[in-house]
Design a protein around this motif. Structure first.
Motif, PDB file in Angstrom:
ATOM      1  N   GLY A 158      -4.069 -10.455   0.867  1.00 23.39           N
ATOM      2  CA  GLY A 158      -2.967  -9.527   1.021  1.00 23.39           C
ATOM      3  C   GLY A 158      -2.554  -9.388   2.480  1.00 23.39           C
ATOM      4  O   GLY A 158      -3.218  -9.906   3.384  1.00 23.39           O
ATOM      5  N   GLY A 159      -1.453  -8.673   2.688  1.00 22.17           N
ATOM      6  CA  GLY A 159      -0.988  -8.455   4.055  1.00 22.17           C
ATOM      7  C   GLY A 159       0.456  -8.029   4.087  1.00 22.17           C
ATOM      8  O   GLY A 159       1.036  -7.670   3.053  1.00 22.17           O
ATOM      9  N   GLY A 186       2.567   6.159  -6.621  1.00 25.18           N
ATOM     10  CA  GLY A 186       3.287   6.974  -7.582  1.00 25.18           C
ATOM     11  C   GLY A 186       3.540   6.299  -8.917  1.00 25.18           C
ATOM     12  O   GLY A 186       4.110   6.908  -9.820  1.00 25.18           O
ATOM     13  N   ASN A 187       3.097   5.048  -9.039  1.00 29.61           N
ATOM     14  CA  ASN A 187       3.331   4.305 -10.290  1.00 29.61           C
ATOM     15  C   ASN A 187       2.018   4.024 -11.005  1.00 29.61           C
ATOM     16  O   ASN A 187       0.945   4.054 -10.402  1.00 29.61           O
ATOM     17  N   GLN A 188       2.138   3.719 -12.288  1.00 26.68           N
ATOM     18  CA  GLN A 188       0.958   3.312 -13.042  1.00 26.68           C
ATOM     19  C   GLN A 188       0.621   1.855 -12.706  1.00 26.68           C
ATOM     20  O   GLN A 188       1.479   1.081 -12.278  1.00 26.68           O
ATOM     21  N   ARG A 189      -0.640   1.524 -12.928  1.00 28.52           N
ATOM     22  CA  ARG A 189      -1.055   0.137 -12.740  1.00 28.52           C
ATOM     23  C   ARG A 189      -0.375  -0.718 -13.805  1.00 28.52           C
ATOM     24  O   ARG A 189      -0.352  -0.360 -14.983  1.00 28.52           O
ATOM     25  N   ALA A 244       2.550  -3.270  -3.262  1.00 26.17           N
ATOM     26  CA  ALA A 244       1.574  -2.603  -4.126  1.00 26.17           C
ATOM     27  C   ALA A 244       0.173  -3.041  -3.719  1.00 26.17           C
ATOM     28  O   ALA A 244       0.009  -3.966  -2.915  1.00 26.17           O
ATOM     29  N   VAL A 245      -0.812  -2.364  -4.292  1.00 26.40           N
ATOM     30  CA  VAL A 245      -2.173  -2.866  -4.232  1.00 26.40           C
ATOM     31  C   VAL A 245      -2.366  -3.774  -5.446  1.00 26.40           C
ATOM     32  O   VAL A 245      -2.058  -3.378  -6.568  1.00 26.40           O
ATOM     33  N   TYR A 246      -2.854  -4.967  -5.197  1.00 26.54           N
ATOM     34  CA  TYR A 246      -3.046  -5.958  -6.255  1.00 26.54           C
ATOM     35  C   TYR A 246      -4.530  -6.030  -6.610  1.00 26.54           C
ATOM     36  O   TYR A 246      -5.383  -6.173  -5.721  1.00 26.54           O
ATOM     37  N   TYR A 247      -4.804  -5.955  -7.912  1.00 25.63           N
ATOM     38  CA  TYR A 247      -6.174  -5.930  -8.410  1.00 25.63           C
ATOM     39  C   TYR A 247      -6.447  -7.131  -9.309  1.00 25.63           C
ATOM     40  O   TYR A 247      -5.616  -7.502 -10.152  1.00 25.63           O
ATOM     41  N   CYS A 248      -7.623  -7.655  -9.170  1.00 24.60           N
ATOM     42  CA  CYS A 248      -8.119  -8.727 -10.030  1.00 24.60           C
ATOM     43  C   CYS A 248      -8.903  -8.088 -11.179  1.00 24.60           C
ATOM     44  O   CYS A 248      -9.623  -7.097 -10.971  1.00 24.60           O
ATOM     45  N   ASN A 249      -8.754  -8.642 -12.367  1.00 21.97           N
ATOM     46  CA  ASN A 249      -9.443  -8.125 -13.549  1.00 21.97           C
ATOM     47  C   ASN A 249     -10.041  -9.278 -14.336  1.00 21.97           C
ATOM     48  O   ASN A 249      -9.403 -10.310 -14.524  1.00 21.97           O
ATOM     49  N   SER A 278     -13.754  -5.752 -15.982  1.00 18.73           N
ATOM     50  CA  SER A 278     -14.230  -5.438 -14.636  1.00 18.73           C
ATOM     51  C   SER A 278     -13.082  -5.567 -13.650  1.00 18.73           C
ATOM     52  O   SER A 278     -12.182  -6.399 -13.857  1.00 18.73           O
ATOM     53  N   TRP A 279     -13.150  -4.786 -12.565  1.00 20.61           N
ATOM     54  CA  TRP A 279     -12.074  -4.733 -11.582  1.00 20.61           C
ATOM     55  C   TRP A 279     -12.593  -5.013 -10.182  1.00 20.61           C
ATOM     56  O   TRP A 279     -13.720  -4.642  -9.834  1.00 20.61           O
ATOM     57  N   GLY A 280     -11.716  -5.599  -9.377  1.00 24.79           N
ATOM     58  CA  GLY A 280     -11.982  -5.720  -7.964  1.00 24.79           C
ATOM     59  C   GLY A 280     -11.521  -4.465  -7.239  1.00 24.79           C
ATOM     60  O   GLY A 280     -11.007  -3.533  -7.859  1.00 24.79           O
ATOM     61  N   GLN A 281     -11.699  -4.466  -5.921  1.00 23.31           N
ATOM     62  CA  GLN A 281     -11.361  -3.282  -5.137  1.00 23.31           C
ATOM     63  C   GLN A 281      -9.888  -3.253  -4.734  1.00 23.31           C
ATOM     64  O   GLN A 281      -9.388  -2.220  -4.286  1.00 23.31           O
ATOM     65  N   GLY A 282      -9.197  -4.366  -4.907  1.00 21.00           N
ATOM     66  CA  GLY A 282      -7.780  -4.427  -4.607  1.00 21.00           C
ATOM     67  C   GLY A 282      -7.481  -4.950  -3.217  1.00 21.00           C
ATOM     68  O   GLY A 282      -8.304  -4.840  -2.303  1.00 21.00           O
ATOM     69  N   THR A 283      -6.287  -5.514  -3.071  1.00 23.30           N
ATOM     70  CA  THR A 283      -5.809  -5.983  -1.774  1.00 23.30           C
ATOM     71  C   THR A 283      -4.356  -5.544  -1.626  1.00 23.30           C
ATOM     72  O   THR A 283      -3.554  -5.672  -2.556  1.00 23.30           O
ATOM     73  N   GLN A 284      -4.040  -5.007  -0.465  1.00 21.30           N
ATOM     74  CA  GLN A 284      -2.703  -4.446  -0.236  1.00 21.30           C
ATOM     75  C   GLN A 284      -1.711  -5.545   0.102  1.00 21.30           C
ATOM     76  O   GLN A 284      -1.963  -6.385   0.984  1.00 21.30           O
ATOM     77  N   VAL A 285      -0.577  -5.514  -0.572  1.00 24.46           N
ATOM     78  CA  VAL A 285       0.553  -6.391  -0.265  1.00 24.46           C
ATOM     79  C   VAL A 285       1.732  -5.508   0.115  1.00 24.46           C
ATOM     80  O   VAL A 285       2.127  -4.627  -0.667  1.00 24.46           O
ATOM     81  N   THR A 286       2.264  -5.718   1.304  1.00 17.01           N
ATOM     82  CA  THR A 286       3.406  -4.951   1.775  1.00 17.01           C
ATOM     83  C   THR A 286       4.527  -5.908   2.146  1.00 17.01           C
ATOM     84  O   THR A 286       4.330  -6.817   2.965  1.00 17.01           O
ATOM     85  N   VAL A 287       5.678  -5.713   1.518  1.00 24.94           N
ATOM     86  CA  VAL A 287       6.837  -6.562   1.784  1.00 24.94           C
ATOM     87  C   VAL A 287       7.875  -5.704   2.507  1.00 24.94           C
ATOM     88  O   VAL A 287       8.444  -4.774   1.933  1.00 24.94           O
ATOM     89  N   SER A 288       8.083  -6.027   3.771  1.00 21.60           N
ATOM     90  CA  SER A 288       8.973  -5.202   4.583  1.00 21.60           C
ATOM     91  C   SER A 288       9.474  -5.998   5.775  1.00 21.60           C
ATOM     92  O   SER A 288       8.762  -6.859   6.302  1.00 21.60           O
ATOM     93  N   SER A 289      10.686  -5.678   6.188  1.00 23.78           N
ATOM     94  CA  SER A 289      11.222  -6.315   7.388  1.00 23.78           C
ATOM     95  C   SER A 289      10.959  -5.447   8.609  1.00 23.78           C
ATOM     96  O   SER A 289      11.329  -5.828   9.726  1.00 23.78           O
TER      97      SER A 289
END
Length: 115
Positions: free
Chosen positions: A9-10, A42-45, A91-96, A104-115
């Motif tokens: 992520g990044g 603010g959104n559901q997974r 969003a935060v992206y999770y592996c399942n 089972s779930w991972g801890q998540g990785t943040q993805v931010t799309v912005s200029s």
């Protein structure tokens, strides 16, 4: 016990690409159905993409044609190639990992799309 560790992520500009990885400590990784979910503030997974043990794939309508899910069973690794990213993909992206009713779930990785 299943452990999942996401990475990749990044921060990326709109139109850019990222490749997420999820390394799984699973003895029989190949029999698991693997999925990527994401959760924005603010959104559901929500389910983004899934790949079965046989390699069949499904995608959310919002990412079809832009994201590709894949797996390397020899490396116990799940991937998500994300192209043409938009701010709505932030969003935060999770592996399942799912098998025989257990999930089972991972801890998540943040993805931010912005200029």
């Amino acid at each position: 016990q299943v452990q999942l560790v996401e990475s990749g992520g990044g921060l990326v500009q709109p139109g850019g690409s990222l490749r997420l990885s999820c390394v799984a400590s699973i003895k029989w990784f190949s029999v698991f159905t693997m999925k990527w979910y994401r959760q924005a503030p603010g959104n559901q997974r929500e389910l983004v993409a899934a790949i079965s043990r046989l390699g069949s794939t499904t995608y959310a309508d919002s990412v079809k044609g832009r994201f590709t899910i894949s797996r390397d069973n020899a490396k116990n690794t799940l991937y998500l190639q994300m192209n043409s990213l938009t701010p709505e993909d932030t969003a935060v992206y999770y592996c399942n990992a799912e098998h025989s009713g257990a999930s089972s779930w991972g801890q998540g990785t943040q993805v931010t799309v912005s200029s």
